[in-house]
Enzyme design. Sequence first.
Site, short mmCIF file in Angstrom:
data_model
loop_
_atom_site.label_atom_id
_atom_site.label_comp_id
_atom_site.label_asym_id
_atom_site.label_seq_id
_atom_site.Cartn_x
_atom_site.Cartn_y
_atom_site.Cartn_z
N ARG A 26 -6.66 20.73 -16.20
CA ARG A 26 -7.11 19.31 -15.78
C ARG A 26 -7.80 18.64 -16.54
O ARG A 26 -7.84 17.30 -16.73
CB ARG A 26 -7.51 19.70 -14.21
CG ARG A 26 -6.59 20.09 -13.22
CD ARG A 26 -7.12 20.87 -12.22
NE ARG A 26 -6.33 21.06 -11.08
CZ ARG A 26 -5.46 22.43 -10.91
NH1 ARG A 26 -5.09 23.18 -12.06
NH2 ARG A 26 -4.73 22.73 -10.01
N ARG A 122 11.48 29.48 -12.82
CA ARG A 122 10.37 28.82 -11.66
C ARG A 122 10.85 27.81 -10.80
O ARG A 122 11.36 26.76 -11.61
CB ARG A 122 9.06 29.05 -12.45
CG ARG A 122 8.71 30.28 -12.85
CD ARG A 122 7.31 30.38 -13.29
NE ARG A 122 6.43 30.22 -12.33
CZ ARG A 122 5.04 30.40 -12.49
NH1 ARG A 122 4.52 30.15 -13.86
NH2 ARG A 122 4.16 30.20 -11.23
N GLN A 170 -0.58 23.53 -7.34
CA GLN A 170 0.15 22.72 -8.45
C GLN A 170 1.02 21.47 -7.92
O GLN A 170 1.15 20.49 -8.45
CB GLN A 170 0.98 23.73 -9.37
CG GLN A 170 0.25 24.79 -10.11
CD GLN A 170 0.98 25.78 -10.89
OE1 GLN A 170 2.41 25.94 -10.59
NE2 GLN A 170 0.44 26.72 -11.46
N ASP A 317 -3.78 34.81 -7.53
CA ASP A 317 -3.67 35.28 -8.76
C ASP A 317 -4.33 36.56 -8.98
O ASP A 317 -4.08 37.42 -10.03
CB ASP A 317 -4.10 34.35 -9.95
CG ASP A 317 -3.39 33.03 -9.91
OD1 ASP A 317 -2.15 33.05 -9.57
OD2 ASP A 317 -3.88 32.21 -10.40
N ARG A 390 -1.23 38.73 -16.03
CA ARG A 390 -2.11 39.42 -15.28
C ARG A 390 -1.61 40.79 -14.83
O ARG A 390 -2.40 41.53 -14.50
CB ARG A 390 -2.16 38.54 -13.90
CG ARG A 390 -2.78 37.25 -14.09
CD ARG A 390 -3.37 36.24 -12.88
NE ARG A 390 -3.59 35.15 -13.15
CZ ARG A 390 -4.49 34.31 -13.86
NH1 ARG A 390 -5.57 35.30 -14.53
NH2 ARG A 390 -4.64 33.23 -14.09
C1 S3P Z 1 -2.84 27.04 -10.19
C2 S3P Z 1 -2.29 27.19 -9.03
C3 S3P Z 1 -1.73 28.35 -8.60
C4 S3P Z 1 -1.97 29.52 -9.24
C5 S3P Z 1 -1.94 29.29 -10.95
C6 S3P Z 1 -2.64 28.00 -11.26
C7 S3P Z 1 -3.30 25.56 -10.68
O1 S3P Z 1 -0.24 28.29 -8.50
O2 S3P Z 1 -1.07 30.83 -9.19
O3 S3P Z 1 -2.17 30.28 -11.61
O4 S3P Z 1 -3.92 25.50 -11.62
O5 S3P Z 1 -3.16 24.67 -10.01
P1 S3P Z 1 0.51 27.68 -7.29
O6 S3P Z 1 0.05 26.00 -7.15
O7 S3P Z 1 1.97 27.78 -7.56
O8 S3P Z 1 0.42 28.54 -6.16
#
Ligand code: S3P
Length: 435
Positions: A26, A122, A170, A317, A390
């Site tokens: 970000r 994905r 995300q 995670d 992970r």
């Molecule tokens: C993340 C959000 C999570 C997480 C990923 C990083 C992020 O994913 O699992 O490792 O940086 O916004 P999701 O938004 O798909 O849950």
Amino acid sequence: MKETVKPIRKLTGEIAIPGDKSISHRSVMLAGLADRPVRISNFLAAADCLSTVACMRALGVKIDRPGENELIVLGKGLYGLSEPDEVLDAGNSGTTIRLLSGILAGQPFFSVLSGDGSLRRRPMARVIAPLAKMGCRIYGREQSRYAPLAIVPADGIHGIDYTMPVASAQVKSALLFAGMFADGPTRITEPYVSRDHSERMLQTFGAKVTRSGLTVKLSPVQELSAPAVIDVPGDISSAAFWLVAATIIPGSSLRLTNVGINPTRTGIIDILRRMGADIEITARRQAGEEPVADLVVSAAELVGTTIEGEIIPRLIDEIPVLALAALFAKGRTVISGAEELRVKETDRLRAITSELAKMGARIEETADGLVIDGPQTLTAAACHSHDDHRMAMALAIAGLAAGGVEIEDAGCVAISYPRFFAQIAALQEAAGGTE
Ligand code: S3P
């Protein structure tokens, strides 16, 4: 690359936790859209975040890297990005492709986003569908379900009121980033609160973001006013491996320094403590909008617990390594509502069950979680990472705590923690060699 991890007597000393992956992504994206240079310190120089750096450079942003973990980003302003010559490569990084899709959907030029084989499997409809509702023109393979994503200029972007079917930071972030370019406010409601780093960082850059319960609201943004420096806290998702390791390996005591303790990320601490872990939070401080602390963790006996509902996004995670903790705990641990794990870098519910089974673990895989009866005894085995960072790290901790492990394709730790195996070697040395 194959890695062999030998059992360790105990873990002692101090570990400086590398920068937070989510916050590093970000910071580069928003700094690239800001109006003056931003210095980013403790940036996570791991493969995923470097994918974001490469994409931002391809969009015309000048990014210098004066030190291993330091960036100077010379932002182009909110409307200053330029059309990339090439397909933008997000590599293995879901955060890069989804968050950038929100930014690119607001640009007056054509772009294509893609990534590696895992990323191209994905789900992307979760960002494409709501972005399309905002008026964005974004398309993907197989009826807009998968990357590559093609983005063309929109006639206009509208703020929407959107209820997300899954708690995903995300998706939320992609919509907030597109919402900067909208003609009215964007409101997003989540089923449970997911990590809020985008909201906090948008505020740091002067954007108007408010939260009320499960709803966040962003007003359209005219310009982002950059802070001079962003100091990225250590990643609690990386610290999680040491939290579990020091808890389950008798005689251990570790100090983990500079760990982000944003409450939307601390589910791992809450659950481990509920299971009986000895984790002390000290030296609390602020890094910009993000809370940070040192964590002191000592070995403890664990009991099983139930992990479900609102806490799932707060530890999403950490489930691979929590499953390992559950194998060392007395009694039953039930994890449910974690079906999102099936669409991570690999199907993590399947990978946890099948790989730990090679070490002798009996784990029941359900549609949306795991059932684990402990304590169980693990034995040395050869396992596979499923090319998932992970998974590789959770297996390494299992090997440290039990009879050792050989991990095939362990190089994927470079995605989020390049020095992970070097750190294990240093701990082995401090412990006076392997067991
Ligand atoms: C993340 C959000 C999570 C997480 C990923 C990083 C992020 O994913 O699992 O490792 O940086 O916004 P999701 O938004 O798909 O849950």
